[in-house]
Scaffold this motif. Sequence first.
Motif, mmCIF file in Angstrom:
data_model
loop_
_atom_site.group_PDB
_atom_site.id
_atom_site.type_symbol
_atom_site.label_atom_id
_atom_site.label_comp_id
_atom_site.label_asym_id
_atom_site.label_seq_id
_atom_site.Cartn_x
_atom_site.Cartn_y
_atom_site.Cartn_z
ATOM 1 N N VAL A 75 10.432 -5.380 -7.982
ATOM 2 C CA VAL A 75 10.138 -3.959 -8.132
ATOM 3 C C VAL A 75 11.147 -3.377 -9.108
ATOM 4 C CG1 VAL A 75 9.899 -1.736 -6.977
ATOM 5 C CG2 VAL A 75 9.262 -3.827 -5.765
ATOM 6 N N VAL B 177 5.453 4.522 -5.895
ATOM 7 C CA VAL B 177 5.245 3.084 -6.079
ATOM 8 C C VAL B 177 3.988 2.876 -6.912
ATOM 9 C CG1 VAL B 177 4.799 0.879 -4.941
ATOM 10 C CG2 VAL B 177 6.429 2.499 -3.935
ATOM 11 N N VAL C 22 1.250 0.154 -8.381
ATOM 12 C CA VAL C 22 0.703 -1.186 -8.137
ATOM 13 C C VAL C 22 -0.357 -1.472 -9.197
ATOM 14 C CG1 VAL C 22 -0.358 -2.730 -6.461
ATOM 15 C CG2 VAL C 22 1.082 -0.831 -5.664
ATOM 16 N N MET D 147 5.786 -2.194 -8.909
ATOM 17 C CA MET D 147 5.723 -3.468 -8.191
ATOM 18 C C MET D 147 4.992 -4.480 -9.070
ATOM 19 S SD MET D 147 3.880 -4.274 -4.537
ATOM 20 C CE MET D 147 2.612 -5.545 -4.629
ATOM 21 N N TYR D 148 5.631 -5.612 -9.314
ATOM 22 C CA TYR D 148 5.024 -6.688 -10.109
ATOM 23 C C TYR D 148 4.316 -7.633 -9.151
ATOM 24 C CZ TYR D 148 7.456 -5.266 -14.349
ATOM 25 O OH TYR D 148 7.881 -4.568 -15.457
ATOM 26 N N ARG D 149 3.003 -7.646 -9.223
ATOM 27 C CA ARG D 149 2.239 -8.533 -8.361
ATOM 28 C C ARG D 149 2.537 -9.989 -8.681
ATOM 29 N NH1 ARG D 149 -2.810 -8.045 -10.011
ATOM 30 N NH2 ARG D 149 -3.624 -9.092 -8.167
ATOM 31 N N SER E 214 8.178 -11.554 -10.891
ATOM 32 C CA SER E 214 7.780 -11.937 -9.537
ATOM 33 C C SER E 214 7.416 -13.416 -9.481
ATOM 34 C CB SER E 214 6.586 -11.090 -9.073
ATOM 35 O OG SER E 214 7.006 -9.794 -8.708
ATOM 36 N N ASP F 145 -1.243 -9.281 -1.713
ATOM 37 C CA ASP F 145 -0.750 -8.028 -2.286
ATOM 38 C C ASP F 145 -0.439 -7.018 -1.182
ATOM 39 O OD1 ASP F 145 -1.106 -9.036 -4.848
ATOM 40 O OD2 ASP F 145 -3.029 -8.029 -5.165
ATOM 41 N N ASP G 9 2.753 -7.927 0.527
ATOM 42 C CA ASP G 9 3.892 -7.637 -0.344
ATOM 43 C C ASP G 9 4.175 -6.144 -0.405
ATOM 44 O OD1 ASP G 9 4.423 -10.297 -1.042
ATOM 45 O OD2 ASP G 9 3.011 -10.254 -2.711
ATOM 46 N N LEU G 10 3.128 -5.342 -0.535
ATOM 47 C CA LEU G 10 3.310 -3.901 -0.614
ATOM 48 C C LEU G 10 3.916 -3.361 0.669
ATOM 49 C CD1 LEU G 10 2.996 -1.234 -2.101
ATOM 50 C CD2 LEU G 10 0.623 -1.139 -1.298
ATOM 51 N N VAL H 232 7.504 -3.418 0.432
ATOM 52 C CA VAL H 232 8.031 -2.464 -0.555
ATOM 53 C C VAL H 232 8.050 -1.052 0.023
ATOM 54 C CG1 VAL H 232 7.602 -1.406 -2.812
ATOM 55 C CG2 VAL H 232 7.302 -3.869 -2.514
#
Length: 249
Positions: free
Chosen positions: A9, A19, A21, A46-48, A54, A67, A70-71, A74
């Motif tokens: 991130v 944030v 996405v 946020m880098y997927r 990432s 995803d 992961d989110l 974050v």
Amino acid sequence: MSAEQPVAVVREGRGPDVVLVHGGASPRTTWAGLESLRGRWRLASMYRRGYAPSPPPVGAGQDFEVDAADLATVLGEDRPHVVAHSYGTLGTLIAAGRRPESVRSLTIIEPPLYFVAADDPQVLRLRELGDAMLTRGLAADEAGLREFLAVAGAPVPEGQPIPAGTVAAVRRAHGGRLPGEARPALEVIREYGVPVLIASGGHTPAVERICDALAKVLDAERVVAPGAGHFVAAAPGFAEQLERFLASA
């Protein structure tokens, strides 16, 4: 897996957290046009998985369930605003449906959430084109692939080869989980009262119909910002519209 290898991130600016996405394109491409917000908001990109710095995807390709997990890490306890684009909206809506109290607001930009307008012929066509690209990659029917790329913000002039950067993007998307499998708990988001903005670029009827239908389901504010195609963040005036929404939420 996500706890052992967290996603990256990158935070820029000062103020309340927002944030970001991204979808199939990089954060730099997706969020070009929002630079003016950094003076009053802290933008957290946020880098997927699969997008440096990432780690690689978990499994064969992109997965909106990964995803969402992961989110969730974050979001933490800070309850930020969340702005999501394209494929990135799927994991975002899933995460918000599971923990609506974890987000202050949602801005959803051109989501491939086909089931909200499942009977629309143009939406069905868009789903077929997108599924073909994800399942077959560069081996998909060339005319159909080019049609989908035009909708996805990477048009290829007739008679010209697909550019190397777009080829790389198709290869990265190939094997990803199909958006039609996503079933976020939209009713939970609506009933909790999360403020939602649904945005589109006014460039493709199928996308507009998805966004219109989703706005009704979520009782959301609806914005059409033409001028930048799929990459709505770069459309003239969109940054100002987004900031007004964030401030109101």
